[in-house]
Design an enzyme around this catalytic site. Sequence first.
Site, PDB file in Angstrom:
ATOM      1  N   CYS A 109     -12.909 -27.748  56.115  1.00 23.52           N
ATOM      2  CA  CYS A 109     -13.389 -26.860  56.861  1.00 23.52           C
ATOM      3  C   CYS A 109     -14.815 -27.056  57.161  1.00 23.52           C
ATOM      4  O   CYS A 109     -15.452 -27.565  56.336  1.00 23.52           O
ATOM      5  CB  CYS A 109     -13.026 -25.450  56.049  1.00 23.52           C
ATOM      6  SG  CYS A 109     -14.076 -24.098  56.462  1.00 23.52           S
ATOM      7  N   HIS A 110     -15.323 -26.075  58.369  1.00 27.01           N
ATOM      8  CA  HIS A 110     -16.883 -26.600  58.428  1.00 27.01           C
ATOM      9  C   HIS A 110     -17.691 -25.934  57.120  1.00 27.01           C
ATOM     10  O   HIS A 110     -18.721 -26.641  56.968  1.00 27.01           O
ATOM     11  CB  HIS A 110     -17.182 -25.701  59.804  1.00 27.01           C
ATOM     12  CG  HIS A 110     -18.277 -26.588  60.486  1.00 27.01           C
ATOM     13  ND1 HIS A 110     -17.869 -27.079  61.863  1.00 27.01           N
ATOM     14  CD2 HIS A 110     -19.565 -27.347  60.088  1.00 27.01           C
ATOM     15  CE1 HIS A 110     -18.972 -27.753  61.888  1.00 27.01           C
ATOM     16  NE2 HIS A 110     -19.786 -27.927  60.963  1.00 27.01           N
ATOM     17  N   THR A 111     -17.283 -25.170  56.279  1.00 23.90           N
ATOM     18  CA  THR A 111     -18.241 -24.826  55.109  1.00 23.90           C
ATOM     19  C   THR A 111     -18.281 -25.948  54.380  1.00 23.90           C
ATOM     20  O   THR A 111     -19.540 -26.111  53.705  1.00 23.90           O
ATOM     21  CB  THR A 111     -17.379 -23.754  54.460  1.00 23.90           C
ATOM     22  OG1 THR A 111     -16.947 -22.556  55.409  1.00 23.90           O
ATOM     23  CG2 THR A 111     -18.206 -22.939  53.691  1.00 23.90           C
ATOM     24  N   HIS A 131     -11.694 -26.934  49.918  1.00 22.80           N
ATOM     25  CA  HIS A 131     -11.339 -25.594  49.629  1.00 22.80           C
ATOM     26  C   HIS A 131     -10.220 -25.061  50.483  1.00 22.80           C
ATOM     27  O   HIS A 131      -9.570 -24.114  50.021  1.00 22.80           O
ATOM     28  CB  HIS A 131     -12.495 -24.614  49.636  1.00 22.80           C
ATOM     29  CG  HIS A 131     -12.948 -24.459  51.024  1.00 22.80           C
ATOM     30  ND1 HIS A 131     -13.853 -25.209  51.410  1.00 22.80           N
ATOM     31  CD2 HIS A 131     -12.650 -23.550  51.870  1.00 22.80           C
ATOM     32  CE1 HIS A 131     -14.164 -24.952  52.690  1.00 22.80           C
ATOM     33  NE2 HIS A 131     -13.427 -23.819  52.948  1.00 22.80           N
ATOM     34  N   GLU A 132      -9.758 -25.927  51.302  1.00 27.26           N
ATOM     35  CA  GLU A 132      -8.605 -25.733  52.067  1.00 27.26           C
ATOM     36  C   GLU A 132      -7.234 -26.726  51.740  1.00 27.26           C
ATOM     37  O   GLU A 132      -7.407 -27.801  52.087  1.00 27.26           O
ATOM     38  CB  GLU A 132      -8.785 -25.850  53.508  1.00 27.26           C
ATOM     39  CG  GLU A 132      -8.187 -24.895  54.444  1.00 27.26           C
ATOM     40  CD  GLU A 132      -8.308 -24.770  55.987  1.00 27.26           C
ATOM     41  OE1 GLU A 132      -9.317 -23.895  56.190  1.00 27.26           O
ATOM     42  OE2 GLU A 132      -7.906 -25.882  56.626  1.00 27.26           O
ATOM     43  N   CYS A 161      -9.618 -11.116  40.714  1.00 31.72           N
ATOM     44  CA  CYS A 161      -9.556 -10.965  39.290  1.00 31.72           C
ATOM     45  C   CYS A 161      -8.413  -9.929  38.868  1.00 31.72           C
ATOM     46  O   CYS A 161      -7.674 -10.027  38.110  1.00 31.72           O
ATOM     47  CB  CYS A 161     -10.812 -10.599  38.399  1.00 31.72           C
ATOM     48  SG  CYS A 161     -11.301  -8.859  38.594  1.00 31.72           S
ATOM     49  N   CYS A 164     -11.211  -5.546  38.700  1.00 37.40           N
ATOM     50  CA  CYS A 164     -12.515  -4.867  39.027  1.00 37.40           C
ATOM     51  C   CYS A 164     -12.431  -3.888  40.039  1.00 37.40           C
ATOM     52  O   CYS A 164     -11.461  -3.718  40.738  1.00 37.40           O
ATOM     53  CB  CYS A 164     -13.644  -6.023  39.331  1.00 37.40           C
ATOM     54  SG  CYS A 164     -13.235  -6.577  41.002  1.00 37.40           S
ATOM     55  N   CYS A 167     -11.252  -5.257  43.375  1.00 34.00           N
ATOM     56  CA  CYS A 167      -9.784  -5.581  43.267  1.00 34.00           C
ATOM     57  C   CYS A 167      -8.931  -4.383  43.392  1.00 34.00           C
ATOM     58  O   CYS A 167      -7.751  -4.375  44.190  1.00 34.00           O
ATOM     59  CB  CYS A 167      -9.707  -6.557  42.325  1.00 34.00           C
ATOM     60  SG  CYS A 167     -10.161  -8.056  42.339  1.00 34.00           S
ATOM     61  N   CYS A 175     -14.256  -9.480  45.016  1.00 31.42           N
ATOM     62  CA  CYS A 175     -14.018  -9.212  43.550  1.00 31.42           C
ATOM     63  C   CYS A 175     -15.366  -9.540  42.832  1.00 31.42           C
ATOM     64  O   CYS A 175     -16.148 -10.552  43.220  1.00 31.42           O
ATOM     65  CB  CYS A 175     -13.147 -10.672  43.276  1.00 31.42           C
ATOM     66  SG  CYS A 175     -12.715 -10.641  41.357  1.00 31.42           S
ATOM     67  N   ARG A 179     -15.786 -13.654  43.620  1.00 32.39           N
ATOM     68  CA  ARG A 179     -16.279 -13.712  44.870  1.00 32.39           C
ATOM     69  C   ARG A 179     -16.660 -15.072  45.284  1.00 32.39           C
ATOM     70  O   ARG A 179     -17.126 -15.789  44.446  1.00 32.39           O
ATOM     71  CB  ARG A 179     -17.041 -12.622  45.361  1.00 32.39           C
ATOM     72  CG  ARG A 179     -18.245 -12.560  44.852  1.00 32.39           C
ATOM     73  CD  ARG A 179     -19.291 -11.619  45.299  1.00 32.39           C
ATOM     74  NE  ARG A 179     -18.686 -10.300  45.006  1.00 32.39           N
ATOM     75  CZ  ARG A 179     -19.572  -9.167  45.498  1.00 32.39           C
ATOM     76  NH1 ARG A 179     -20.590  -9.391  46.392  1.00 32.39           N
ATOM     77  NH2 ARG A 179     -19.102  -7.955  45.230  1.00 32.39           N
ATOM     78  N   CYS A 239      -7.578 -21.411  53.862  1.00 32.31           N
ATOM     79  CA  CYS A 239      -8.982 -20.910  54.321  1.00 32.31           C
ATOM     80  C   CYS A 239      -8.984 -20.593  55.886  1.00 32.31           C
ATOM     81  O   CYS A 239      -8.886 -19.405  56.269  1.00 32.31           O
ATOM     82  CB  CYS A 239     -10.079 -21.727  53.983  1.00 32.31           C
ATOM     83  SG  CYS A 239     -11.767 -21.212  54.601  1.00 32.31           S
ATOM     84  N   ARG A 434      -7.750 -28.875  63.112  1.00 33.37           N
ATOM     85  CA  ARG A 434      -7.700 -29.293  61.826  1.00 33.37           C
ATOM     86  C   ARG A 434      -7.127 -30.618  61.349  1.00 33.37           C
ATOM     87  O   ARG A 434      -6.107 -30.983  62.091  1.00 33.37           O
ATOM     88  CB  ARG A 434      -6.859 -28.031  60.842  1.00 33.37           C
ATOM     89  CG  ARG A 434      -7.714 -26.708  60.671  1.00 33.37           C
ATOM     90  CD  ARG A 434      -9.010 -27.295  59.741  1.00 33.37           C
ATOM     91  NE  ARG A 434      -9.515 -25.976  59.017  1.00 33.37           N
ATOM     92  CZ  ARG A 434     -10.505 -25.473  59.290  1.00 33.37           C
ATOM     93  NH1 ARG A 434     -11.308 -26.192  60.253  1.00 33.37           N
ATOM     94  NH2 ARG A 434     -11.086 -24.536  58.687  1.00 33.37           N
TER      95      ARG A 434
END
Length: 441
Positions: A109-111, A131-132, A161, A164, A167, A175, A179, A239, A434
């Site tokens: 992903c670009h992040t 993360h994907e 979680c 909280c 959530c 969260c 988060r 993601c 992708r």
Amino acid sequence: MNSMYMSLTNAPSKQASLTCKNISPLDSYFKRCQASKPQFTRIFFQVSKRKKRIVCQVNMSAQSTAGQVIRCKAAVAWEAGKPLVIEEVEVAPPQEMEVRLKILFTSLCHTDVYFWEAKGQTSLFPRIFGHEAGGIVESVGEGVTHLKPGDHVLPVFTGECGNCRHCKSKESNMCDLLRINTDRGVMLSDGKTRFSINGKPIYHFVGTSTFSEYTVAHVGSVAKINPAAPLDKVCILSCGISTGLGATLNVAKPTKGSTVAIFGLGAVGLAAAEGARIAGASRIIGVDLNPNRFEEAKKFGCTEFVNPKDHNKPVQEVLAEMTNGGVDRSVECTGNINAMISAFECVHDGWGVAVLVGVPNRDDAFKTHPVNFLNERTLKGTFFGNYKPRSDLPSVVEKYMNKELELEKFITQQVAFRDINKAFDYMLAGEGIRCIIRMDA
Ligand code: NAD
Ligand code: ZN
């Protein structure tokens, strides 16, 4: 058959053998077992002619990994902007409220690219990005009750979680505990990393670090999904695609017949366009600097295209002229601060809503004249399309399973894990949407 399965799972030795008269039911039974129990790593059959019986052996060696350090391959970013290096890393067992996952497929992903380049972002190295992804739970730490080895899961960069105020709120997915935090490179429970090379810690990224054959995540950052869902496809829901889809459907909420502008036609933007089509928008205007995106974007519902480079006035003015005063909704998926401002200023006064999705640089500041707000335009932003990862992601997976959502058209390339740097090259060149990275290849 069940008692045989029990005796295999409980077998203390590295290999267990059982006898059976007929090979075919065993074969299909063990294939099913293997899908849900990753410890069944090798299955083979032996036919002993003399005794006229079939011996089935299951290699149990992987079962012993629970509680042990796993040595496996990971793509380590040693320095900003330098190609990742496939290294053998040690992955510590999951601690309290953590799970260790075997990652099967991941994508870029670009992040990831922003934090790897570390030009306008926090620089933290050595680090394992990613993360994907999609994977299978290998083992669980203390206190984990709702996940077990063998569960099929999608790790998510922002967690839930469950306890909280966020959530418990119907409105928020921010969260308090889990988060997104792009600066933290360690686990929450003890402030340590679970990855190391010869004792040297390697940092995590957004609690997922999926560019590794095994990773450790907080249980709240892992969504359990339908085991029948193909992980090589639904991994992209963890993601980009959910983010874009949710940004339109959950946050921008265009009404039927409305006009929507999408800034940035990468995976996130195209998923946002798909959301606009599902919502019944009649005009979906794609805005991108890369003209190669335009042909592809038609498949995602884009009806018109604007390349800001083709005009000698701000793109918000171009859009206002095209739409008799502005679009009803806009969704920004570029990460570029000027595109964010344009995306806000191009919405119609009185009712227009703009949603920011792109991840800005650390020092960016959003500047617009306050009268744009007084004229009743709304500016919003979202992480992960406002979906709560654990509660909502399984139902997005079901949309794919029910053929309400097509994922194949987002997947334009595949590479073997050892060639992971090619996925970076494709993204930097703006080629494809992708790229799936196969961990087993
Ligand atoms: P991508 O690189 O595949 O797509 C981005 C597109 O934006 C490209 O086609 C690029 O040409 C275009 N673009 C760049 N600058 C532009 C400009 N000024 N005007 C018009 N178009 C421009 O990236 P992606 O993976 O689809 O991610 C898109 C953005 O979304 C990134 O900023 C990423 O960090 C962010 N993101 C945010 C979330 C979230 O939860 N908020 C989740 C995932 C990704
Ligand atoms: Zn992402």
